[in-house]
Enzyme design. Structure first.
Site, PDB file in Angstrom:
ATOM      1  N   ARG A 133       3.240 -26.501 -12.459  1.00 18.27           N
ATOM      2  CA  ARG A 133       2.681 -25.288 -13.049  1.00 18.27           C
ATOM      3  C   ARG A 133       3.304 -25.062 -14.424  1.00 18.27           C
ATOM      4  O   ARG A 133       4.511 -25.162 -14.583  1.00 18.27           O
ATOM      5  CB  ARG A 133       2.955 -24.083 -12.157  1.00 18.27           C
ATOM      6  CG  ARG A 133       1.898 -23.890 -11.096  1.00 18.27           C
ATOM      7  CD  ARG A 133       2.062 -22.590 -10.347  1.00 18.27           C
ATOM      8  NE  ARG A 133       3.119 -22.656  -9.365  1.00 18.27           N
ATOM      9  CZ  ARG A 133       4.260 -21.996  -9.449  1.00 18.27           C
ATOM     10  NH1 ARG A 133       4.495 -21.190 -10.476  1.00 18.27           N
ATOM     11  NH2 ARG A 133       5.168 -22.122  -8.509  1.00 18.27           N
ATOM     12  N   TYR A 137      -3.430 -30.494 -13.009  1.00 18.30           N
ATOM     13  CA  TYR A 137      -2.510 -30.198 -11.902  1.00 18.30           C
ATOM     14  C   TYR A 137      -3.035 -28.992 -11.110  1.00 18.30           C
ATOM     15  O   TYR A 137      -3.341 -27.934 -11.689  1.00 18.30           O
ATOM     16  CB  TYR A 137      -1.095 -29.923 -12.437  1.00 18.30           C
ATOM     17  CG  TYR A 137      -0.179 -29.453 -11.325  1.00 18.30           C
ATOM     18  CD1 TYR A 137       0.206 -30.328 -10.316  1.00 18.30           C
ATOM     19  CD2 TYR A 137       0.251 -28.134 -11.253  1.00 18.30           C
ATOM     20  CE1 TYR A 137       1.004 -29.894  -9.261  1.00 18.30           C
ATOM     21  CE2 TYR A 137       1.048 -27.691 -10.213  1.00 18.30           C
ATOM     22  CZ  TYR A 137       1.417 -28.585  -9.216  1.00 18.30           C
ATOM     23  OH  TYR A 137       2.193 -28.155  -8.168  1.00 18.30           O
ATOM     24  N   HIS A 166       3.529 -14.522  -1.761  1.00 17.49           N
ATOM     25  CA  HIS A 166       3.768 -15.973  -1.762  1.00 17.49           C
ATOM     26  C   HIS A 166       4.487 -16.302  -0.447  1.00 17.49           C
ATOM     27  O   HIS A 166       5.685 -16.564  -0.430  1.00 17.49           O
ATOM     28  CB  HIS A 166       4.643 -16.308  -2.978  1.00 17.49           C
ATOM     29  CG  HIS A 166       4.783 -17.774  -3.244  1.00 17.49           C
ATOM     30  ND1 HIS A 166       5.860 -18.299  -3.920  1.00 17.49           N
ATOM     31  CD2 HIS A 166       3.986 -18.827  -2.952  1.00 17.49           C
ATOM     32  CE1 HIS A 166       5.712 -19.610  -4.021  1.00 17.49           C
ATOM     33  NE2 HIS A 166       4.599 -19.951  -3.450  1.00 17.49           N
ATOM     34  N   CYS A 180      11.384 -24.745  -1.770  1.00 22.17           N
ATOM     35  CA  CYS A 180      12.632 -24.255  -1.170  1.00 22.17           C
ATOM     36  C   CYS A 180      12.541 -24.194   0.355  1.00 22.17           C
ATOM     37  O   CYS A 180      13.267 -23.439   0.993  1.00 22.17           O
ATOM     38  CB  CYS A 180      12.974 -22.880  -1.719  1.00 22.17           C
ATOM     39  SG  CYS A 180      13.488 -22.931  -3.440  1.00 22.17           S
ATOM     40  N   LYS A 204       9.610 -23.648   2.304  1.00 24.48           N
ATOM     41  CA  LYS A 204       8.595 -22.764   2.890  1.00 24.48           C
ATOM     42  C   LYS A 204       7.701 -23.540   3.847  1.00 24.48           C
ATOM     43  O   LYS A 204       7.529 -23.155   5.003  1.00 24.48           O
ATOM     44  CB  LYS A 204       7.784 -22.108   1.770  1.00 24.48           C
ATOM     45  CG  LYS A 204       6.789 -21.076   2.257  1.00 24.48           C
ATOM     46  CD  LYS A 204       6.584 -19.946   1.251  1.00 24.48           C
ATOM     47  CE  LYS A 204       6.179 -20.436  -0.108  1.00 24.48           C
ATOM     48  NZ  LYS A 204       4.780 -20.881  -0.148  1.00 24.48           N
ATOM     49  N   ASP A 235       1.473 -20.922   2.348  1.00 26.22           N
ATOM     50  CA  ASP A 235       1.723 -20.614   0.938  1.00 26.22           C
ATOM     51  C   ASP A 235       1.398 -19.182   0.506  1.00 26.22           C
ATOM     52  O   ASP A 235       2.195 -18.572  -0.176  1.00 26.22           O
ATOM     53  CB  ASP A 235       0.954 -21.606   0.055  1.00 26.22           C
ATOM     54  CG  ASP A 235       1.487 -21.663  -1.374  1.00 26.22           C
ATOM     55  OD1 ASP A 235       2.703 -21.478  -1.565  1.00 26.22           O
ATOM     56  OD2 ASP A 235       0.694 -21.881  -2.300  1.00 26.22           O
ATOM     57  N   ARG A 283       2.206 -34.475  -4.225  1.00 30.20           N
ATOM     58  CA  ARG A 283       1.635 -33.574  -3.209  1.00 30.20           C
ATOM     59  C   ARG A 283       0.644 -34.289  -2.305  1.00 30.20           C
ATOM     60  O   ARG A 283       0.066 -35.305  -2.677  1.00 30.20           O
ATOM     61  CB  ARG A 283       0.881 -32.429  -3.908  1.00 30.20           C
ATOM     62  CG  ARG A 283       1.729 -31.586  -4.854  1.00 30.20           C
ATOM     63  CD  ARG A 283       2.304 -30.407  -4.163  1.00 30.20           C
ATOM     64  NE  ARG A 283       3.237 -29.654  -4.981  1.00 30.20           N
ATOM     65  CZ  ARG A 283       3.622 -28.412  -4.682  1.00 30.20           C
ATOM     66  NH1 ARG A 283       3.160 -27.811  -3.616  1.00 30.20           N
ATOM     67  NH2 ARG A 283       4.493 -27.796  -5.443  1.00 30.20           N
TER      68      ARG A 283
END
Ligand code: SPV
Ligand code: MN
Length: 663
Positions: free
Chosen positions: A120, A254, A282, A306, A308, A323, A420
């Site tokens: 991002r 992206y 989030h 981190c 999630k 997410d 990803r």
């Protein structure tokens, strides 16, 4: 005056691009304008696609598509309904136009983003704000007129010779109180295909909107391509018009910059949520399975990369989403839905032993898009996949071989750390039964987690809702990761793990959290976790799987099934409870020493954190509620008192032996 519409050359500047929101030029009637759009669409679309668009009798939609065509000048337009045939067309187009290449396993494809387009782009992502609007220093903004002119300039003619794709989605389960409709216009079949895996189809839901302009709009072009990747990176822009609920994205591929219904719409949703008194976060949503087949739902906010997704995917538990969540008050409780229906997950450290469920999906036939991994003879490979390092392959930088170095002589890894996978949640056998419930799931607990090497204990429960919102949500800090472009490992302010996406004054955002559960019969408990705590030698103190135990402990706490130790910063687990859970969940003997090391209260670090956070909220955030400072001050006092009594580093056993005085 510069046009406010997508077409800088448009003479209809007054009514342009207001999406039909009661903005009609003084000289032309709305019905005339609608006829103009219809004529334009009729000439630009073939009969079949025109009919599909007109089936949705929505002038605001017609305007958005017509003006996007006028601006981007595509060669053809494809309107995607919810039909299998239309969806297949997009999937096949991505392969035909070279944005994706098939891999060995049926349904698997690989996509590359350009070397400079791997995360991002926070700096190029801005809110378009009209004169006189101030969103505070923590939000990246640009004057609306100036920003529109710039981004529309880059979008002008950007689709010449290409096909424009128009897709409809529902954010949240369809036809529920939570759902928001969205339309994405893009020239990237990869983006449109990714969205098919990530969101619920929304063409029919769009129909039920009637003529309402109440939907999110995204206009994206990958811009100039070379070898199928966007090359004008200096002209990459992601601009968000909050009033018109419209996102413009150009010269990037992206997914975090282009898949409009991910973080770009989260920004739009946060604003709506604030207006309508719900929350857009989030957060993952997961079911934690307690005694007697009890399922307790948790949401969890963690900054990107981190832990999630890996928390939401803990074996034995069930996933609702990984997410983005919408939270609303319902039936005296907080209820949550997953905004999405797929995962765009980081594929670093994914291995057969630790991630069997993901591994399975990534190794059997089914629709999966791999992005920015290494391709070796039709097989995808990624960082730390648990297999021997391959000799050579092709990645987003071209040919790669073992031992490759860059011009500085530095080692070039085989894949990007932000590589990803994208697949539908329904591929997973641990999908929660209520994942698509229009009512959402009732939330028993909310977890905040950051990448914190030196302060926060591995798991801790707040004293109250306010205490949790302030000390665990609003004061979340995290070390930066590869999910955003820039230096990694820098400690950063990350309130609610949502800072990147907050689109209202930050002070108002935290206030909306504080007030959210007022008067509810059942308030969720608030916890924080930290999977990244290190010892003095820099070694991680907790194991990768310890989180399996933390969620079980939190589940028991929600139901009052175990006691906890009162410390100055919240409630921590008792050793005996954890030892029992470690044995049962991981079949591991958890020693008193391990426990003591992990749960020792690091008072100097906690005090320093409060000082940092007080400074940020006081100096950088307008309209911070006073209660935030009160709560931090009280926490400081409790810590100072403990410091005077027990010294800087206090064992949990000390607190256990000294129950707090009744307040
Ligand atoms: C994140 O970075 O938090 C993600 C991926 O979930 S992105 O779509 O880039 O936001
Ligand atoms: Mn995310």
């Amino acid at each position: 005056m510069q046009s406010a519409g997508p077409s800088p050359s448009s003479s209809r500047d007054k009514q342009s691009f207001r999406n039909g929101r009661a903005v009609v030029s003084a000289s032309r009637k709305g019905s005339d304008v609608e006829k103009d759009h219809r004529r334009l669409l009729e000439s630009a679309l073939d009969r079949e696609n025109f009919d599909k668009l007109m089936y949705l009798e929505n002038p605001a939609l017609h305007r958005f598509v017509a003006e996007s065509i006028e601006l981007c000048k595509p060669e053809a337009v494809f309107v995607c309904s919810d039909s299998d045939e239309d969806i297949r067309f997009i999937r096949e187009l991505a392969i035909k136009n070279g944005e994706e290449r098939p891999l060995n396993i049926e349904g698997h494809t690989i996509h590359f983003d350009g070397p400079q387009d791997q995360g991002r782009d926070k700096a190029a992502t801005k809110y378009l704000v009209p004169p006189g609007v101030d969103l505070g220093a923590s939000l990246n903004t640009i004057d609306k007129e100036e920003g529109l002119a710039e981004v529309q300039g880059f979008l002008a003619g950007a689709m010449e010779g290409r096909m424009m794709l128009v897709r409809f989605f529902s954010l949240g389960p369809t036809n529920s109180d939570f759902s928001i409709s969205g339309v994405q216009v893009t020239d990237s079949a990869y983006v449109a295909h990714s969205e098919d895996l990530l969101y619920r189809s929304g063409y029919e839901q769009f129909k039920s909107l009637g003529a309402s302009p109440d939907f999110f709009r995204v206009l994206h072009s990958a811009g100039r391509l070379e070898n199928n990747v966007s090359i004008e990176i200096d002209k990459r822009r992601i601009y968000i018009d909050l009033d018109d609920e419209t996102v413009y994205s150009v010269n990037t591929q992206y997914a975090g910059n282009t898949v409009g219904f991910k973080k770009l719409s989260l920004r739009l949703a946060i604003r709506r949520a604030h207006r309508e008194r719900w929350l857009a976060e989030h957060m993952f949503v997961m079911g934690v399975h307690g005694p007697d087949e009890r399922v307790t739902y948790f949401t969890g906010a963690y900054p990107s990369a981190c832990g999630k997704t890996s928390t939401a995917m803990i074996p034995g538990e069930t996933i609702v989403g990984d997410d983005i969540a919408y939270l609303r008050r319902k039936h005296g409780r907080v209820h949550a839905v997953n905004v999405e229906s797929g995962i765009f997950g980081i594929i670093r450290d994914v291995n057969e032993k630790d991630d069997p469920l993901i591994w399975d999906v990534l190794h059997r036939p089914g629709e999966v898009i791999f992005s920015n991994v290494l391709e070796v003879n039709g097989s995808p490979r990624w960082l730390r996949d648990g297999l021997p390092e391959p000799e050579k392959g092709v990645n987003f930088q071209g040919d790669w071989h073992k031992g490759k170095t860059d011009s500085e002589g530095d080692h070039v890894p085989l894949a990007h750390p932000n590589s990803r996978y994208t697949f539908r949640l329904r591929e997973l056998e641990n999908l929660d039964l209520r994942a698509n419930d229009p009512e959402g799931v009732p939330v028993g607990g909310i977890i905040y987690g950051g990448r914190d090497s030196d302060t926060t204990t591995p798991v801790i429960q707040s004293f109250t809702w306010f205490h949790g919102v302030v000390t665990m949500g609003a004061c979340l800090e995290s070390e930066t990761t590869a999910a955003t472009i820039g230096k990694t490992g820098v400690r950063a302010f990350q309130p609610m793990a949502n800072l990147d996406f907050v689109s209202i004054l930050l002070g108002q955002y935290v206030r909306s959290h504080l007030e959210f559960t007022a008067g509810l019969e059942h308030q969720p408990l608030i916890f924080s976790t930290n999977y990244f705590l290190r010892d003095a030698d820099g070694k991680f103190i907790t194991g990768m799987k310890d989180k399996y135990v933390w969620v079980k402990w939190m589940e028991l706490r929600v139901h009052g099934d175990v006691d906890a130790i009162h410390t100055p910063v919240g409630f921590i687990p008792r050793y005996d409870d954890l030892a029992g859970l470690f044995k049962r969940v991981l079949d591991r003997d958890y020693t008193r020493e391990e426990y003591e090391k992990a749960f020792t209260l690091r008072i100097p670090e906690y005090l320093a954190k409060i000082e940092r956070m007080t400074g940020v909220w006081r100096d950088d955030v307008p309209e911070t509620p006073d209660i935030l400072f009160d709560i931090l001050e009280e926490q400081t006092e409790r810590l100072q008192e403990a410091l005077a009594k027990h010294g800087e580093y206090v064992s949990p056993f000390v607190f256990e032996a000294e129950p707090p005085e009744e307040e």
